[in-house]
Design an enzyme around this catalytic site. Structure first.
Site, PDB file in Angstrom:
ATOM      1  N   SER A 198      38.495  94.559  45.363  1.00 31.10           N
ATOM      2  CA  SER A 198      38.723  95.449  44.228  1.00 31.10           C
ATOM      3  C   SER A 198      38.546  94.641  42.957  1.00 31.10           C
ATOM      4  O   SER A 198      39.126  93.558  42.824  1.00 31.10           O
ATOM      5  CB  SER A 198      40.135  96.043  44.273  1.00 31.10           C
ATOM      6  OG  SER A 198      40.528  96.532  43.002  1.00 31.10           O
ATOM      7  N   GLY A 199      37.766  95.170  42.030  1.00 28.27           N
ATOM      8  CA  GLY A 199      37.548  94.460  40.777  1.00 28.27           C
ATOM      9  C   GLY A 199      38.791  94.399  39.905  1.00 28.27           C
ATOM     10  O   GLY A 199      39.164  93.336  39.399  1.00 28.27           O
ATOM     11  N   SER A 200      39.463  95.546  39.706  1.00 32.52           N
ATOM     12  CA  SER A 200      40.649  95.548  38.841  1.00 32.52           C
ATOM     13  C   SER A 200      41.762  94.704  39.436  1.00 32.52           C
ATOM     14  O   SER A 200      42.471  93.981  38.711  1.00 32.52           O
ATOM     15  CB  SER A 200      41.131  96.977  38.598  1.00 32.52           C
ATOM     16  OG  SER A 200      41.490  97.613  39.807  1.00 32.52           O
TER      17      SER A 200
ATOM     18  N   GLY B 173      36.569  98.326  39.087  1.00 34.74           N
ATOM     19  CA  GLY B 173      35.480  97.365  39.207  1.00 34.74           C
ATOM     20  C   GLY B 173      34.473  97.765  40.260  1.00 34.74           C
ATOM     21  O   GLY B 173      33.256  97.690  40.041  1.00 34.74           O
ATOM     22  N   THR B 174      34.978  98.207  41.427  1.00 37.99           N
ATOM     23  CA  THR B 174      34.049  98.587  42.494  1.00 37.99           C
ATOM     24  C   THR B 174      33.299  99.864  42.135  1.00 37.99           C
ATOM     25  O   THR B 174      32.147 100.040  42.534  1.00 37.99           O
ATOM     26  CB  THR B 174      34.782  98.756  43.834  1.00 37.99           C
ATOM     27  OG1 THR B 174      35.932  99.599  43.656  1.00 37.99           O
ATOM     28  CG2 THR B 174      35.223  97.410  44.394  1.00 37.99           C
TER      29      THR B 174
END
Length: 361
Positions: A91-93, A259-260
């Site tokens: 996960s980006g965040s 993010g994803t």
């Protein structure tokens, strides 16, 4: 007197999505890798995720990141991501929040200017670049997973919605990508409840019709995400902007664009031939927050052309806290949690003893 059980947390948000970084209170988990430790939690200790994402301790819109020892010597620390849908491998965040937390806690010493270090997720090593100004972590740039288009412009009939055209991207999880305007949305905050209802219906219909398999990971479970796409605006040479909204099944509209979700949009734009290496896309959420994704190149992986990318965002500190867990509380379910809890504020083995004071201040 009963034994006091506690968890030590650092709470942050990136783009409005809250990540709760668990820095202590959990015993060492079985498994030789971060992926194996994640699988142990999923199969034998899901109570940690349930506890922190449910009332009275939390809500489903939050995420949890447990710090664990890295298995790769290149990495400073490992982390396991937990969300309402389960255990995404990336996960980006959550990565932006975790990277900020390890800097703010002193686990990785913070330095002025740009610094690089490596974290280990269940998906593997993640290279981080942090920008620190006047002692504040102003930005984190992390690698997005290699992302690709599995399905392009398929159609499905969705009860209560109608015929829906969608694409499916993989960017750490499978995303249904839909055009917001085609479904009657402008992506404003007052549409949030209707967006959730619409996304729920579409995801349920796709899950009922088909599954998805990653080219190396195999079956990764039912489709968990949907991304509403607004129109793309070119604001400068090589720089694009688009309103966007990510839905996590069941029932959660993310505060950030994720993010994803941004990586998935980059993969779709690359598939459609609208991006060149170095081009950037800023995705803007219902709340006006955003992440910047950069398309850095592509390569062939089997039958798929994958888009390599980075995600940049900022995390904001919210709290450092000790959570007291009372297993006698009728609202607390300790059955799948108690066996991994550590009593007496002992830190997880991911954190050196000398960092304990700075983390608990």
């Amino acid at each position: 007197m009963s034994e006091e059980l506690t968890l030590q947390l650092i709470d942050l948000h990136a783009g409005g999505d809250v990540s709760r970084i668990v820095t202590g209170g959990i015993d060492p988990l079985p498994g030789n890798t971060v992926r194996e430790k994640m699988e142990y939690l999923r199969e034998d200790a899901d109570g940690l995720r349930q506890l922190l994402l449910s009332e009275p301790y939390g809500i489903p819109e939050m995420s949890v990141d447990l710090l664990v020892p890295a298995s790769d010597p290149e990495a400073e620390v490992g982390y396991i991501i937990m969300e309402v849908m389960g255990y995404p491998i990336y996960s980006g965040s959550n990565t932006i929040c975790t990277a900020t937390a390890v800097l703010e806690s002193g686990l990785v010493p913070k330095r002025e200017g740009h610094q690089r270090f490596i974290l280990e997720s269940a998906a593997g090593l993640v290279h981080i670049e942090a920008r620190v100004e006047n002692g504040v972590v102003e930005a984190i740039t992390c690698e997005g997973l290699p992302s690709y288009i599995d399905t392009y412009r398929a159609s499905i009939h969705v009860p209560s919605v109608g015929d829906v055209t969608y694409s499916v991207a993989y960017s750490g999880g499978f995303y249904a990508m839909v055009d917001a305007a085609e479904l009657g949305f402008s992506l404003n905050r007052d549409e949030e409840a209707r967006l959730a209802e619409c996304a729920h219906a579409i995801v349920e219909a796709i899950q009922a019709e088909r599954g998805f398999s990653h080219y190396t990971l195999g079956d990764v479970g039912p489709l968990p995400f949907l991304h509403f796409m607004g129109p793309v605006e070119q604001v400068a040479d090589g720089f694009f902007r688009s309103r966007s909204t990510t839905y996590v099944h069941p029932g959660v509209i993310c505060r950030s664009t994720t993010g994803t979700g941004t990586s998935a949009r980059l993969a779709l734009m690359h598939h459609e031939g609208t991006l060149q290496p170095g081009d950037k896309l800023e995705t803007v959420s219902l709340r006006g927050t955003g992440f910047i994704g950069e398309f850095t190149g592509s390569r062939q992986e089997g039958d798929h052309r994958v888009a390599e990318n980075t995600i940049t965002g900022k995390a904001h500190m919210l709290a450092r806290s000790d959570i007291v867990i009372n297993c006698n509380d009728p609202l607390v379910e300790c059955g799948s949690l108690h066996h991994i809890l550590t009593s007496g504020h002992r830190r997880t083995e991911a954190l050196p003893v000398e960092e304990e004071v700075s983390l608990s201040d």
